[in-house]
Design an enzyme around this catalytic site. Structure first.
Site, PDB file in Angstrom:
ATOM      1  N   ASP A  90     -89.476  14.776  39.800  1.00 55.23           N
ATOM      2  CA  ASP A  90     -89.874  13.368  39.814  1.00 55.23           C
ATOM      3  C   ASP A  90     -88.738  12.483  39.305  1.00 55.23           C
ATOM      4  OD1 ASP A  90     -92.310  12.423  40.612  1.00 55.23           O
ATOM      5  OD2 ASP A  90     -93.316  12.833  38.706  1.00 55.23           O
ATOM      6  N   LYS A 120     -88.695  13.625  43.966  1.00 55.01           N
ATOM      7  CA  LYS A 120     -89.868  12.862  44.392  1.00 55.01           C
ATOM      8  C   LYS A 120     -89.712  11.431  43.898  1.00 55.01           C
ATOM      9  CE  LYS A 120     -94.195  13.440  42.547  1.00 55.01           C
ATOM     10  NZ  LYS A 120     -94.429  12.129  41.904  1.00 55.01           N
ATOM     11  N   GLU A 189    -101.862  10.335  46.076  1.00 55.22           N
ATOM     12  CA  GLU A 189    -102.600  10.431  44.812  1.00 55.22           C
ATOM     13  C   GLU A 189    -103.773   9.458  44.805  1.00 55.22           C
ATOM     14  OE1 GLU A 189    -100.238  10.629  41.271  1.00 55.22           O
ATOM     15  OE2 GLU A 189    -101.993  10.401  39.956  1.00 55.22           O
TER      16      GLU A 189
HETATM   17  O1  KIV Z   1     -95.925  13.497  37.404  1.00 45.70           O
HETATM   18  C1  KIV Z   1     -96.724  14.221  38.011  1.00 45.70           C
HETATM   19  O2  KIV Z   1     -97.220  15.216  37.466  1.00 45.70           O
HETATM   20  C2  KIV Z   1     -97.066  13.882  39.385  1.00 45.70           C
HETATM   21  C3  KIV Z   1     -98.146  14.656  40.073  1.00 45.70           C
HETATM   22  C4  KIV Z   1     -99.423  14.653  39.375  1.00 45.70           C
HETATM   23  C5  KIV Z   1     -98.290  14.276  41.504  1.00 45.70           C
HETATM   24  O3  KIV Z   1     -96.481  13.012  39.942  1.00 45.70           O
END
Ligand code: KIV
Length: 270
Positions: A90, A120, A189
């Site tokens: 992320d 992501k 989400e």
């Molecule tokens: O940060 C995270 O854990 C997420 C997922 C829940 C999709 O983005």
């Protein structure tokens, strides 16, 4: 398919093939080598180094304080624990919304320093062009639409998205734009399940749902939610596949009692 039969390392291309074959994709968050290893041994496809680390391990109310350095560190930990699963990291709040050079440097660190295979990025359209250029530079990007936690102050609630016709049309449009920009997959989400189904049907890239119903190409959950370790989380879409908080407390209480009463360590435990 057995866990042994899945020994080959997954790539972003594998996910597209899985969608084409109708094979459901299993994603789960990971923040450290220990859980990455256990989860990979359990046969998951994607280990998502989520910025949810700021909430579940950092004790914060949201994800906004997580930094690029922290994500690079957690990514490297996860990479050391896993060899087959696809590691996706992320990108934290505002780490890709400034100059393209800064976005490239931040994302590049996750691959070169952390060992992730992809990043992501939340939202659209602010990041659409950046995503296109990152993909051009060889950085695979997973998109993320619906309830995007980094925008919680703009959204105003953790509720379901895409219920109104207007928001549903916007989300469908953004999903198509992210596919066109080069995303290899898309997290949905808390998207209204009928809309998630429609988006999944219209895209050739796989959708990974969380709180968006059964019709996505795969599912993701936060590991400590499904394990019943993060008791602060009470979202209706979380299924607790175990209740590990109780055995953890019981084991530690037994240890504390043994120390206090002088029964640990025994003569052999040296
Ligand atoms: O940060 C995270 O854990 C997420 C997922 C829940 C999709 O983005």
């Amino acid at each position: 398919m057995s866990v042994e039969g899945k020994a080959r390392a997954l790539t972003v291309a594998s996910l597209r093939r899985m969608k084409a074959k109708g094979e459901r994709i299993v994603a789960i968050t990971a923040y450290d080598a220990l859980f990455a290893r256990l989860q990979e041994q359990a046969g998951v496809d994607i280990l998502l180094v989520g910025d949810s680390v700021g909430m579940v391990y950092g004790g914060r109310a949201d994800t906004l304080a997580v930094t690029v350095d922290q994500m690079a560190y957690h990514t490297a930990c996860v990479r050391r624990g896993a060899s087959r699963a696809l590691v996706v990291t992320d990108m934290p709040f505002l780490s890709v919304q400034g100059s393209f050079d800064a976005a490239l440097a931040h994302c590049g660190r996750m691959l070169s320093e952390g060992g992730a295979q992809a990043v992501k990025i939340e939202g659209c359209p602010a990041v659409e062009d950046t995503i296109r250029r990152l993909v051009d530079c060889g950085i695979p990007v997973m998109g993320h639409l619906g309830l995007i936690p980094q925008s919680i102050h703009r959204l105003g609630s953790w509720g379901q998205r895409g219920r109104s016709e207007e928001e549903a049309a916007r989300l469908l449009d953004e999903a198509l734009r992210l596919e066109k920009a080069g995303c290899f997959s898309l997290v949905l989400e808390k998207v209204e399940p009928g809309l998630a189904r429609r988006i999944t049907g219209e895209l050739s890239i796989p959708t990974i749902g969380i709180g968006s119903g059964i019709h996505c190409d795969g599912q993701v959950l936060v590991n400590v939610d499904l394990l019943g370790l993060y008791e602060e989380m009470d979202a209706s879409f979380v299924r607790r596949f175990a209740h590990l908080a109780d055995p953890v407390r019981a084991a530690v209480a037994a240890y504390a009692q043994a120390v206090r009463e002088g029964s640990f360590p025994s003569q052999d435990e040296v």
